[in-house]
Enzyme design. Structure first.
Site, short mmCIF file in Angstrom:
data_model
loop_
_atom_site.label_atom_id
_atom_site.label_comp_id
_atom_site.label_asym_id
_atom_site.label_seq_id
_atom_site.Cartn_x
_atom_site.Cartn_y
_atom_site.Cartn_z
N HIS A 1 39.86 42.97 40.40
CA HIS A 1 41.27 43.24 40.69
C HIS A 1 41.98 41.97 41.11
CE1 HIS A 1 39.44 47.23 40.98
NE2 HIS A 1 40.64 47.71 40.70
N ASP B 1 42.44 44.37 37.12
CA ASP B 1 43.29 45.56 37.14
C ASP B 1 44.34 45.54 38.26
OD1 ASP B 1 41.48 46.29 35.22
OD2 ASP B 1 41.06 48.26 36.06
ZN LIG Z 1 43.27 50.46 38.87
#
Ligand SMILES: [Zn+2]
Length: 286
Positions: free
Chosen positions: A252, A104
């Site tokens: 991430h 993400d």
């Molecule tokens: Zn996020």
């Protein structure tokens, strides 16, 4: 004269013996490279991976890209997402030991992203990259890179705001604008949506449905954003502790996550799991 010949022969024999004695002292020398080998094996190992990886980026070998031919095949949607965002096979007989990889908040940094993409290739893994519109606007070439490297783009809203607190109009714009910019850059809109911070509501879900996307949060948070886990070993431990069949793993685009990724994916594979191609998941949850 005979004596002289005998002396010369003796000297020659002594010299020859000397040589063979030197030869026999050679084996310890040959051990040196062997001793050096363990240090070197780390490098060839990485080199091997790089070599394995080069066909993807090497123009001369481009026609035999295995990824490309796989991509050309239609992918059957024989998996679905459960209400707790795990991935399950539609048919009980199919492999349930799969995990979904997701990254993400990108795209951020070319070098970090390229390394991440290389590692995914080494493990023949596909992942969803849940991207933010404002970041795409800053680095559109990185969005294209993710797509060109055969990975999957997901929508993570334009500004990474808490959509729960926003009006219907704002929600539509936050989600819709990402659909538009992605479509303009790669020719297709995202089919997957994840709300920032996992915070959605009925309006968010309605818009996601209108756009034909699959809504998901995650079921295995790597905690790579948490102060206590912001290191490679922390990320590995966190994911492995939670790992189960169907894990939807949230990571991430972060330096320590990229540093952990090769070892993490290896460990996941060693536990008998494989990485599901996101496109094999039905676009409606059950
Ligand atoms: Zn996020």
């Amino acid at each position: 004269m005979k004596k002289l010949i005998t002396v010369i022969l003796t000297v020659v024999i002594l010299i020859l013996n000397g040589c063979s004695a030197e030869t026999s002292t050679n084996p310890p020398k040959t051990i040196e490279p062997e001793q050096a080998e363990p240090k070197e094996t780390n490098i060839p190992k990485m080199d091997t991976k790089l070599v394995e990886n080069t066909p993807v980026g090497t123009p001369a070998l481009a026609p035999i890209q295995p990824e490309q031919s796989l991509d050309d095949k239609p992918i059957i949607q024989n998996y679905h997402m459960t209400s707790i965002f795990d991935i399950k096979p539609n048919d009980e007989k199919d492999n349930k030991n799969v995990v979904l990889l997701t990254f993400d908040d990108g795209p951020k940094d070319e070098q970090m992203l390229t390394t991440l993409l290389d590692i995914l290739d080494e493990h023949k893994a596909k992942a969803i990259f849940f991207v933010n519109g404002y970041r795409i606007k800053q680095k559109p070439e990185l969005l294209k890179l993710i797509h060109e490297r055969g990975q999957i783009i997901g929508n993570h809203s334009w500004d990474h705001i808490n959509l729960k607190k926003e009006t219907r109009e704002k929600i539509d714009q936050q989600i819709g604008d990402v659909q538009t910019i992605v479509k303009n850059l790669i020719g297709e809109s995202p089919l997957y949506f994840r709300p920032p911070n996992g915070a959605g509501n009925d309006d968010v879900r309605a818009k996601v449905k209108d756009e034909g996307m699959l809504y998901m949060t995650w079921s295995n948070g790597s905690l790579d954003w948490d102060d206590n886990v912001r290191n490679p070993q922390g990320v590995i431990d966190s994911v492995m502790e939670q790992l189960r069949p169907g894990s939807n793993i949230l990571m991430h685009e972060l330096a320590w996550t990229v540093a952990a990724l090769d070892e993490l994916l290896t460990k996941i594979e060693e536990q008998g799991y494989s990485f599901i191609d996101p496109r094999a998941i039905e676009l409606k949850s059950r």
